[in-house]
Write an enzyme that holds these catalytic residues in place. Structure first.
Site, PDB file in Angstrom:
ATOM      1  N   ASN A 287       4.823 -32.895 -82.883  1.00 29.47           N
ATOM      2  CA  ASN A 287       5.872 -33.385 -81.987  1.00 29.47           C
ATOM      3  C   ASN A 287       6.814 -34.421 -82.590  1.00 29.47           C
ATOM      4  OD1 ASN A 287       5.126 -31.723 -79.851  1.00 29.47           O
ATOM      5  ND2 ASN A 287       3.497 -33.121 -79.265  1.00 29.47           N
ATOM      6  N   CYS A 288       6.736 -34.638 -83.886  1.00 30.80           N
ATOM      7  CA  CYS A 288       7.614 -35.586 -84.569  1.00 30.80           C
ATOM      8  C   CYS A 288       9.017 -34.980 -84.678  1.00 30.80           C
ATOM      9  CB  CYS A 288       7.039 -35.877 -85.951  1.00 30.80           C
ATOM     10  SG  CYS A 288       8.171 -36.692 -87.085  1.00 30.80           S
ATOM     11  N   ASP A 289      10.053 -35.752 -84.322  1.00 33.16           N
ATOM     12  CA  ASP A 289      11.433 -35.253 -84.363  1.00 33.16           C
ATOM     13  C   ASP A 289      11.856 -34.826 -85.768  1.00 33.16           C
ATOM     14  OD1 ASP A 289      11.805 -35.514 -81.647  1.00 33.16           O
ATOM     15  OD2 ASP A 289      12.728 -37.499 -81.795  1.00 33.16           O
TER      16      ASP A 289
END
Length: 117
Positions: A12-14
């Site tokens: 879920n890291c941008d």
């Protein structure tokens, strides 16, 4: 022959999303290794540190690192930094891209173009 490509990080890291979208849009097949679910082996982390330096791998800007007690953040050595990254893989800068023995840390489209050619 296709290059072996593995991207390491957190789902879920941008920045991870940007890197994966770039790989997808350029038709690069890759394996994804999620630190949150699969962890990271000490030997692999130490190997990366030998290649790019532990300072490059340690994500000092992230929330996980900033929330550490000052005693943990002070007097960092490679040994101490690797121990912290093994305990909390969120402290490893993302993404780490392994491609045919080359290692890229962080996402930079220009570097990716040069690596996947």
């Amino acid at each position: 022959m296709a290059k072996a490509v593995t991207i390491y990080g957190i789902k879920n890291c941008d920045t991870m999303k940007k890197a994966r979208a770039w790989l997808d849009s350029h038709g690069v097949a890759y394996g994804f290794h999620d630190y949150k679910t699969a962890g990271i082996a000490r030997a692999q982390l130490e190997g990366w540190a030998d290649k790019v330096g532990w300072e490059t791998l340690l994500n000092r800007a992230g929330t996980t690192f900033r929330k550490l007690p000052d005693a943990d953040k002070e007097g960092l050595t490679e040994r101490k930094a690797i121990k912290l990254m093994l305990e909390q893989p969120s402290m490893i800068k993302r993404p780490v891209l392994e491609i045919s023995g080359k290692l890229l840390v962080g996402f930079d489209a220009k570097e990716y173009i040069g690596a996947v050619g």
